[in-house]
Design an enzyme around this catalytic site. Structure first.
Site: not given
Ligand code: BG6
Length: 475
Positions: A179, A372
Site C-alpha cells: 500500500e 487483500e
C-alpha cells in the site's frame, strides 16, 4: 467461464501483525514494533507523535502478535488444508538487516524465511512475498530520517539483492511496498517519517515517495536480473472514488482524489510521473530530487503486475457539498449514503470491487492481483466452541462474485485473490485483536491475554470449498 485455471487463491498477512518474536535471533527494532494498541496508535502512525522506542503505560501488540514466528508450521499446514495455492506474507526487514545499514545480512533471519518458504512448498503453496509491509528499521529513522533520505534506496537495494539471491527458486512472486499510497495518510508507518514543526511536510512526503518509487523500480530490475522467472508487482490501497453526486464539483473532487492514488501506480506501472503530478509539484514548489538515472530506472523497470487491497470504495464531494463528512476516515471523508458499513465503519461495496478492477485494468492493461480483501468483525464463540461467521462468508461471497463478473463479463485479467487475513492477527490501524478477519480463530485479546490456540471457524470449510471448486461453489 469462471476463474481461469491456475488462479492463485490464498490469504495474506504481514510480518509485524502476526510473527511476534520481535527480539529473537538477532532481529532489530522497527517502526511497526513501537506502535501501541489504542488511540495513540494512529497518531504515531501518522507521524504526529514521536515514539521510537517502547514507552511505559502502553501495550505493544507486535511484540508477540499471534506468535507465528514459532507456530508457522502449524499455521501453514492449516492454509494447506484449505487448499491455498498461494500465501502472501511479508519479510521483516529487521530480521535480515537489524539496523538496516549493515554490510552483511543476519543469517538467522534469512534461515527463518527459508524454512518458512520450504514449508509452504511442502503444502503446494506458492509464496507471494511483500518486501516491506509498513516496516522500516528504527535505526534508519533515527540516523537518516527514514525514507526522506536517498540513502534508503541503497539500503533497500542491498536488502532485495540478498532476498532475490537467497530465495531464488523458492519465491517468484514479489511485491515491493505494501500500500505505497498509504504514506499520504500514515507517513510514519509508510516511510518512517516523523515531522519537525519547522519542516515542509509536503516536501518530506514527496521526497520519501519518490525514493520509494525509485527503490521499487530498482528492485524490479534486480529481481529480473537475478532470475528472469521473478514477477514483481506494485501494490496500492485501492477502491475507486465515486462523486457524491453528478454536480461537476463533486465529479472533479473524485477525479482529484483518484489521481492522488493512481499517481503511485502510474509511476510504477507506466514508468514516469503523470502530467498532473508534475504540475502539482511545480505549483507547490517541491523538488523531489529526480536524477537522470532515476528517470531511466523508472522508465525501464515497470511492474509486471498491479496488485491492490480492496476493502471499500470511497466517495468525494466538492467544497460546498452538503455531504456528511467523517473526519479522519481512512477511505475518504465523505459518507456514501447508499452503503452499509462494518462495525468499524468501513463501507461495504462488492460492486465497487468490480468497478475498481475495471478502472485499474482500463488504466494499466497489466495483469491484476487482489492481495487483500476481507471483513474485520467481532466473532462470538458458541457454547460448543464453534464460531458461526456467516457475516464474513457473505462479505467474501459477494466480493468473489463481483470479481468473477469482472473476469467473465468485462475481460479483466486477474491472477489471484488473497483474503486479508486467513488467520486472526493484530489490526494495523487499531492494534486490536478483536477486529478479526480470519478463517482461523486465535485465542488472544486486545490486552495480550489468551492461549494463542488456533481453531477453525465456519468460514474455514466454506473457503476450502471455494478453492476446491475454483470459485464455482460459493454457497
Ligand atoms: C491494509 C493493510 O491497509 O489493511 C493491512 O495492508 C491491514 O496491514 C489491513 O491489516 C486491514 O486494516 P486493519 O486496520 O483492519 O488491520
Amino acid at each position: 467461464m469462471g476463474f481461469p485455471e491456475g488462479f492463485l487463491w490464498g490469504g495474506a498477512t504481514a510480518a509485524n501483525q502476526c510473527e511476534g518474536g520481535y527480539d529473537e535471533a538477532g532481529r532489530g527494532l522497527a517502526n511497526v514494533d513501537v506502535m501501541p494498541h489504542g488511540p495513540e496508535r494512529l497518531r504515531v502512525a501518522a507521524g504526529l507523535r514521536k515514539m521510537l522506542s517502547f514507552e511505559s503505560g502502553f501495550h505493544y501488540p507486535a511484540k508477540v502478535a499471534i506468535d507465528m514466528y514459532h507456530r508457522y508450521r502449524h499455521d501453514i499446514a492449516l492454509f494447506g488444508e484449505m487448499g491455498f495455492k498461494t500465501y502472501r506474507l511479508s519479510i521483516a526487514w529487521t530480521r535480515i538487516f537489524p539496523n538496516g545499514d549493515e554490510e552483511e545480512p543476519n543469517e538467522e533471519g534469512l534461515a527463518f524465511y527459508e524454512k518458512l518458504f520450504v514449508e509452504c512448498h511442502r503444502h503446494g503453496i506458492e509464496p507471494l512475498v511483500t518486501i516491506t509491509h509498513f516496516d522500516c528499521p528504527i535505526h534508519l529513522i533515527r540516523k537518516y530520517g527514514g525514507w526522506r533520505s536517498r540513502q534508503l534506496i541503497d539500503f533497500y537495494k542491498r536488502l532485495v539483492s540478498v532476498l532475490f539471491e537467497r530465495y531464488r527458486g523458492l519465491v517468484r512472486y514479489w511485491l515491493t511496498f505494501n500500500e505505497i499510497n498509504m504514506i499520504l495518510q500514515l507517513p510514519f508507518m509508510g516511510a518512517g517519517l516523523v515531522f519537525d514543526e519547522s519542516e515542509n511536510k509536503l516536501e518530506a512526503e514527496a521526497r520519501s515517495i519518490h525514493n520509494e518509487l525509485v527503490a521499487s523500480a530498482w528492485a524490479t530490475r534486480i529481481a529480473h536480473e537475478v532470475d528472469s522467472k521473478n514477477l514483481v508487482g506494485c501494490m496500492i490501497a485501492a477502491g475507486s472514488y465515486y462523486p457524491y453526486s453528478c454536480h461537476p464539483e463533486d465529479v472533479r473532487a473524485a477525479q482529484v482524489e483518484s489521481q492522488a492514488n493512481y499517481f503511485f501506480t502510474d509511476v510504477q506501472a507506466r514508468g514516469s510521473y503523470p502530467a498532473f503530478a508534475v504540475k502539482r509539484l511545480e505549483r507547490d514548489g517541491i523538488d523531489v530530487g529526480m536524477t537522470d538515472e532515476d528517470h531511466q530506472i523508472l522508465a525501464e523497470n515497470t511492474a509486471d503486475f498491479v496488485s491492490f487491497s480492496y476493502y471499500a470504495s470511497r466517495c468525494a464531494a466538492g467544497p460546498d457539498s452538503d455531504a456528511m463528512r467523517i473526519p479522519g476516515d481512512f477511505f475518504g471523508e465523505v459518507r456514501n449514503p447508499y452503503l452499509k458499513r462494518s462495525e468499524w465503519g468501513w463501507a461495504i461495496d462488492p460492486l465497487g470491487l468490480r468497478i475498481t478492477l475495471n478502472d485499474l485494468y482500463d488504466r494499466y492493461q497489466k495483469p491484476l492481483f487482489i492481495v487483500e480483501n476481507g471483513l474485520g468483525a467481532k466473532d462470538r464463540i458458541e457454547a460448543d466452541g464453534s464460531i458461526l461467521d456467516d457475516y464474513r462468508i457473505d462479505y467474501l461471497r459477494q466480493h468473489i462474485q463481483a470479481m468473477r463478473d469482472a473476469i467473465d463479463q468485462d475481460g479483466v485479467d486477474l491472477m489471484g485473490y488473497t483474503t486479508w487475513a486467513p488467520i486472526d492477527l493484530i489490526s494495523a490501524s487499531t492494534g486490536e485483536m478483536s477486529k478479526r478477519y480470519g478463517f482461523i480463530y486465535v485465542d488472544r485479546d486486545d490486552d495480550g491475554e489468551g492461549t494463542l490456540a488456533r481453531s477453525r471457524k465456519k468460514s474455514f470449510e466454506w473457503y476450502k470449498r471455494v478453492i476446491a471448486t475454483n470459485g464455482e461453489d460459493l454457497s
